[in-house]
Design an enzyme around this catalytic site. Structure first.
Site, PDB file in Angstrom:
ATOM      1  N   GLU A   1      -1.715   8.034   8.815  1.00 58.01           N
ATOM      2  CA  GLU A   1      -0.262   7.792   8.780  1.00 58.01           C
ATOM      3  C   GLU A   1       0.414   8.336  10.042  1.00 58.01           C
ATOM      4  O   GLU A   1       1.389   7.782  10.523  1.00 58.01           O
ATOM      5  CB  GLU A   1       0.363   8.459   7.543  1.00 58.01           C
ATOM      6  CG  GLU A   1       0.032   7.767   6.233  1.00 58.01           C
ATOM      7  CD  GLU A   1       0.668   6.387   6.094  1.00 58.01           C
ATOM      8  OE1 GLU A   1       1.838   6.233   6.461  1.00 58.01           O
ATOM      9  OE2 GLU A   1      -0.030   5.470   5.632  1.00 58.01           O
TER      10      GLU A   1
ATOM     11  N   ASP B   1       0.875  -1.178   0.000  1.00 57.10           N
ATOM     12  CA  ASP B   1       0.000   0.000   0.000  1.00 57.10           C
ATOM     13  C   ASP B   1       0.908   1.222   0.000  1.00 57.10           C
ATOM     14  O   ASP B   1       2.117   1.115   0.228  1.00 57.10           O
ATOM     15  CB  ASP B   1      -0.895  -0.014   1.258  1.00 57.10           C
ATOM     16  CG  ASP B   1      -1.778   1.231   1.369  1.00 57.10           C
ATOM     17  OD1 ASP B   1      -2.322   1.675   0.338  1.00 57.10           O
ATOM     18  OD2 ASP B   1      -1.915   1.784   2.477  1.00 57.10           O
ATOM     19  N   SER B   2       0.309   2.383  -0.189  1.00 58.19           N
ATOM     20  CA  SER B   2       1.081   3.634  -0.105  1.00 58.19           C
ATOM     21  C   SER B   2       1.634   3.844   1.308  1.00 58.19           C
ATOM     22  O   SER B   2       2.571   4.607   1.490  1.00 58.19           O
ATOM     23  CB  SER B   2       0.175   4.811  -0.455  1.00 58.19           C
ATOM     24  OG  SER B   2      -0.875   4.904   0.503  1.00 58.19           O
TER      25      SER B   2
ATOM     26  N   CYS C   1     -10.971   3.544   0.558  1.00 60.10           N
ATOM     27  CA  CYS C   1      -9.514   3.670   0.720  1.00 60.10           C
ATOM     28  C   CYS C   1      -9.161   2.817   1.927  1.00 60.10           C
ATOM     29  O   CYS C   1      -9.879   2.838   2.940  1.00 60.10           O
ATOM     30  CB  CYS C   1      -9.158   5.134   0.952  1.00 60.10           C
ATOM     31  SG  CYS C   1      -7.482   5.407   1.569  1.00 60.10           S
ATOM     32  N   THR C   2      -8.079   2.056   1.819  1.00 61.55           N
ATOM     33  CA  THR C   2      -7.784   1.076   2.871  1.00 61.55           C
ATOM     34  C   THR C   2      -7.346   1.724   4.192  1.00 61.55           C
ATOM     35  O   THR C   2      -7.282   1.045   5.210  1.00 61.55           O
ATOM     36  CB  THR C   2      -6.710   0.082   2.396  1.00 61.55           C
ATOM     37  OG1 THR C   2      -5.557   0.800   1.949  1.00 61.55           O
ATOM     38  CG2 THR C   2      -7.248  -0.782   1.271  1.00 61.55           C
ATOM     39  N   HIS C   3      -7.044   3.003   4.161  1.00 61.72           N
ATOM     40  CA  HIS C   3      -6.745   3.686   5.434  1.00 61.72           C
ATOM     41  C   HIS C   3      -8.014   3.910   6.265  1.00 61.72           C
ATOM     42  O   HIS C   3      -7.944   4.011   7.484  1.00 61.72           O
ATOM     43  CB  HIS C   3      -6.107   5.058   5.174  1.00 61.72           C
ATOM     44  CG  HIS C   3      -4.667   5.007   4.769  1.00 61.72           C
ATOM     45  ND1 HIS C   3      -4.246   4.532   3.551  1.00 61.72           N
ATOM     46  CD2 HIS C   3      -3.534   5.377   5.433  1.00 61.72           C
ATOM     47  CE1 HIS C   3      -2.924   4.622   3.463  1.00 61.72           C
ATOM     48  NE2 HIS C   3      -2.468   5.123   4.600  1.00 61.72           N
TER      49      HIS C   3
ATOM     50  N   TYR D   1      -0.638   8.466  -2.121  1.00 65.97           N
ATOM     51  CA  TYR D   1      -0.747   8.219  -3.560  1.00 65.97           C
ATOM     52  C   TYR D   1      -1.881   9.065  -4.164  1.00 65.97           C
ATOM     53  O   TYR D   1      -1.895   9.306  -5.358  1.00 65.97           O
ATOM     54  CB  TYR D   1      -1.075   6.749  -3.829  1.00 65.97           C
ATOM     55  CG  TYR D   1       0.094   5.778  -3.770  1.00 65.97           C
ATOM     56  CD1 TYR D   1       1.405   6.201  -3.565  1.00 65.97           C
ATOM     57  CD2 TYR D   1      -0.140   4.414  -3.959  1.00 65.97           C
ATOM     58  CE1 TYR D   1       2.455   5.280  -3.527  1.00 65.97           C
ATOM     59  CE2 TYR D   1       0.902   3.498  -3.935  1.00 65.97           C
ATOM     60  CZ  TYR D   1       2.200   3.922  -3.715  1.00 65.97           C
ATOM     61  OH  TYR D   1       3.220   3.014  -3.697  1.00 65.97           O
ATOM     62  N   GLY D   2      -2.838   9.446  -3.316  1.00 65.70           N
ATOM     63  CA  GLY D   2      -4.069  10.081  -3.806  1.00 65.70           C
ATOM     64  C   GLY D   2      -3.838  11.340  -4.623  1.00 65.70           C
ATOM     65  O   GLY D   2      -4.653  11.700  -5.458  1.00 65.70           O
TER      66      GLY D   2
ATOM     67  N   CYS E   1      -4.612  -1.361  -1.873  1.00 64.61           N
ATOM     68  CA  CYS E   1      -4.744   0.080  -2.096  1.00 64.61           C
ATOM     69  C   CYS E   1      -5.642   0.295  -3.305  1.00 64.61           C
ATOM     70  O   CYS E   1      -5.341  -0.197  -4.400  1.00 64.61           O
ATOM     71  CB  CYS E   1      -3.358   0.665  -2.363  1.00 64.61           C
ATOM     72  SG  CYS E   1      -3.353   2.422  -2.745  1.00 64.61           S
ATOM     73  N   ASN E   2      -6.737   1.014  -3.109  1.00 66.62           N
ATOM     74  CA  ASN E   2      -7.661   1.283  -4.210  1.00 66.62           C
ATOM     75  C   ASN E   2      -7.013   2.174  -5.268  1.00 66.62           C
ATOM     76  O   ASN E   2      -7.197   1.982  -6.465  1.00 66.62           O
ATOM     77  CB  ASN E   2      -8.908   1.975  -3.671  1.00 66.62           C
ATOM     78  CG  ASN E   2      -9.689   1.101  -2.717  1.00 66.62           C
ATOM     79  OD1 ASN E   2     -10.623   0.427  -3.114  1.00 66.62           O
ATOM     80  ND2 ASN E   2      -9.309   1.088  -1.452  1.00 66.62           N
ATOM     81  N   THR E   3      -6.234   3.145  -4.804  1.00 68.76           N
ATOM     82  CA  THR E   3      -5.630   4.122  -5.706  1.00 68.76           C
ATOM     83  C   THR E   3      -4.589   3.447  -6.605  1.00 68.76           C
ATOM     84  O   THR E   3      -4.536   3.686  -7.814  1.00 68.76           O
ATOM     85  CB  THR E   3      -4.969   5.253  -4.887  1.00 68.76           C
ATOM     86  OG1 THR E   3      -5.873   5.650  -3.844  1.00 68.76           O
ATOM     87  CG2 THR E   3      -4.641   6.445  -5.746  1.00 68.76           C
TER      88      THR E   3
HETATM   89  N1  DGL Z   1      -4.737   3.320   1.028  1.00 67.32           N
HETATM   90  C1  DGL Z   1      -4.899   3.869  -0.235  1.00 67.32           C
HETATM   91  C2  DGL Z   1      -6.136   3.512  -0.993  1.00 67.32           C
HETATM   92  O1  DGL Z   1      -6.755   2.521  -0.685  1.00 67.32           O
HETATM   93  C3  DGL Z   1      -4.179   5.056  -0.728  1.00 67.32           C
HETATM   94  C4  DGL Z   1      -4.121   6.253  -0.019  1.00 67.32           C
HETATM   95  C5  DGL Z   1      -3.196   7.301  -0.480  1.00 67.32           C
HETATM   96  O2  DGL Z   1      -2.002   7.099  -0.333  1.00 67.32           O
HETATM   97  O3  DGL Z   1      -3.660   8.338  -0.949  1.00 67.32           O
HETATM   98  O4  DGL Z   1      -6.511   4.181  -1.905  1.00 67.32           O
END
Ligand code: DGL
Length: 266
Positions: free
Chosen positions: A152, A11-12, A184-186, A43-44, A74-76
């Site tokens: 984070e 993931d990011s 988003c996985t966060h 990553y967003g 990570c979805n992104t």
């Molecule tokens: N956890 C991430 C996701 O599922 C990315 C978040 C990011 O770094 O912007 O999209």
């Protein structure tokens, strides 16, 4: 029996740990290797080309460590890189996307809100998802800049995090959404805080468990001869290892000692 491999997950940053928890439950004996790309988070707000390059670098590292299946937690990164990773690596690559289908099925008000990064919401993959399900219910999207950074930092309960959650959920609730997709996985790490802001009647939909099930199906059909691993979990980061160890241990719920990635993967 073949030789034991490993499941590589990236993931990011630390968000993918919300997926890794489901993977660990589903595969108690597998060797798991997790990479947080903390040196490049979030990553967003990065370009798809940048995320694609990082995804290839991290996948190369994981394969070098013995991974024979990869989960993009990570979805992104899935939106930006899953197709080219599958073209390049001939092992199972499991991606993830906002869980629109189960949310559409769950909503009683027929209004579903999607919380995700701007990168995910602007992607062609997400547009295709909306196209598929957008006729059945009203789907309202909300980009959430800043939320990933709060997770984070481990600031799940700060006043700033709460203010962001209020700002991002209010328009969705005002339009009648009864179901919110954590795209988003966060965000699953903020589920309690989101409920605090929205009230307990709102349904929150997370994709982590479905990803673990999909991984299980793919491994069963594509790696049937595989011996099971040693049940260990190793953690790597492209950022500061001390900071990553602190926040990853807090979210993982056990000691998660992060090692810095070798120089060529940073
Ligand atoms: N956890 C991430 C996701 O599922 C990315 C978040 C990011 O770094 O912007 O999209």
């Amino acid at each position: 029996m073949g030789s034991p491999g490993a499941i590589g997950v990236f993931d990011s940053g630390v968000g993918g740990l919300s997926v890794l928890q489901h993977i660990r439950k589903t595969f108690p004996h597998e060797r798991l290797i997790y990479v947080a790309d903390s040196g490049h988070v979030p990553y967003g707000d990065k370009t798809p080309a940048y995320i694609e390059k990082r995804s290839h670098t991290l996948t190369r590292f994981l394969v070098g460590q013995g991974a024979d299946a990869i989960v993009i937690a990570c979805n992104t990164a899935t939106a930006a890189a899953v197709a080219s990773l599958r073209d390049t690596f001939s092992i199972p690559i499991i991606g993830m996307e906002p869980a629109v289908k189960p949310a559409v099925a769950a909503s009683k008000s027929s209004v579903v809100g999607v919380l995700a990064t701007v990168g995910t919401l602007e992607s062609a993959r997400f547009a295709a998802l909306l196209e598929r399900y957008g006729d059945e219910v009203e789907i309202i999207t909300q980009g959430c800049p800043g939320l990933v950074e709060q997770v984070e930092k481990g600031e799940l309960d700060s006043a700033h995090t709460r203010a962001l959650l209020e700002r991002y959920t209010a328009p969705l609730l005002a339009r009648g959404a009864d179901t919110l997709i954590l795209g988003c996985t966060h965000y699953p790490f903020l589920a309690a805080q989101i409920r605090d802001v929205t009230g307990a009647n709102i349904m929150l939909i997370d994709t982590g468990e479905a990803v673990a099930r999909q991984l299980q199906r793919r491994m069963h059909s594509e790696l049937p001869q595989r011996a099971s691993g040693d049940g260990t979990t190793r953690f790597f980061t492209s950022g500061d290892a001390t900071a990553a160890t602190r926040i990853m241990s807090a979210l993982w719920g056990d000691t998660a000692t992060a090692q810095t990635l070798p120089h060529e993967f940073l």
